[in-house]
Design a protein around this motif. Structure first.
Motif, short mmCIF file in Angstrom:
data_model
loop_
_atom_site.label_atom_id
_atom_site.label_comp_id
_atom_site.label_asym_id
_atom_site.label_seq_id
_atom_site.Cartn_x
_atom_site.Cartn_y
_atom_site.Cartn_z
N ALA A 13 0.84 -1.20 0.00
CA ALA A 13 0.00 0.00 0.00
C ALA A 13 0.87 1.25 0.00
CB ALA A 13 -0.93 -0.02 1.20
N GLU A 14 1.94 1.24 0.77
CA GLU A 14 2.85 2.39 0.81
C GLU A 14 3.53 2.58 -0.54
OE1 GLU A 14 4.83 5.77 1.97
OE2 GLU A 14 3.11 4.81 2.90
N ALA A 15 3.91 1.50 -1.21
CA ALA A 15 4.51 1.61 -2.54
C ALA A 15 3.51 2.23 -3.52
CB ALA A 15 4.97 0.24 -3.04
N GLY A 16 2.26 1.84 -3.43
CA GLY A 16 1.22 2.43 -4.27
C GLY A 16 1.04 3.91 -3.97
N TYR A 17 1.09 4.28 -2.69
CA TYR A 17 0.95 5.68 -2.31
C TYR A 17 2.12 6.50 -2.86
CZ TYR A 17 0.32 9.92 0.38
OH TYR A 17 0.16 11.23 0.73
N ARG A 18 3.32 5.96 -2.78
CA ARG A 18 4.50 6.67 -3.31
C ARG A 18 4.39 6.86 -4.82
NH1 ARG A 18 9.62 6.10 0.28
NH2 ARG A 18 8.62 5.74 2.28
N ALA A 19 3.84 5.87 -5.50
CA ALA A 19 3.63 6.01 -6.94
C ALA A 19 2.63 7.14 -7.22
CB ALA A 19 3.14 4.69 -7.54
N PHE A 20 1.57 7.20 -6.41
CA PHE A 20 0.60 8.29 -6.54
C PHE A 20 1.28 9.64 -6.34
CE2 PHE A 20 -1.65 11.36 -3.88
CZ PHE A 20 -2.55 11.86 -4.82
#
Length: 114
Positions: free
Chosen positions: A99-106
């Motif tokens: 989830a954190e990796a997805g947030y960083r991509a956002f």
């Protein structure tokens, strides 16, 4: 008489069009009144560096801990009906790093919307 729990304080960038729309969505949901919403583009965040607060979503928990990114979203979702299961899932050990990796991509994409 029981003591009232300190609310979770959410620090968000209201000058970001995507962020402000998403926060407006959550604020309009039942249960969101239990959260304290602070637009750091308009007011200085208490106990949090302004640049850091503008860079990513943060939440101060009732015990005083500060979380950010996907963990902050998990805390919002855990308190808003209809999203509680998602909040628990995103906070769960094996899922949290994804989830954190997805947030960083956002966050990388967010720069394009400003």
């Amino acid at each position: 008489m029981p003591m009232k729990e300190t609310p979770v304080t959410v620090f968000y960038d209201g000058a970001c069009p995507v962020c402000s729309r998403e926060i407006a969505f959550y604020r309009g949901r039942a249960g969101a009144e239990a959260l304290c919403w602070v637009d750091v583009s308009r007011e200085a965040p208490a106990g949090l560096d302004r640049a850091a607060a503008l860079a990513r979503l943060h939440a101060r928990l009732p015990d005083g801990r500060l979380v950010s990114g996907a963990a902050a979203f998990a805390e919002i979702w855990r308190r808003v009906p209809g999203f509680r299961r998602l909040g628990r899932l995103v906070a769960w050990g094996p899922v949290a790093p994804l989830a954190e990796a997805g947030y960083r991509a956002f966050l990388r994409l967010r720069r394009l919307w400003r």
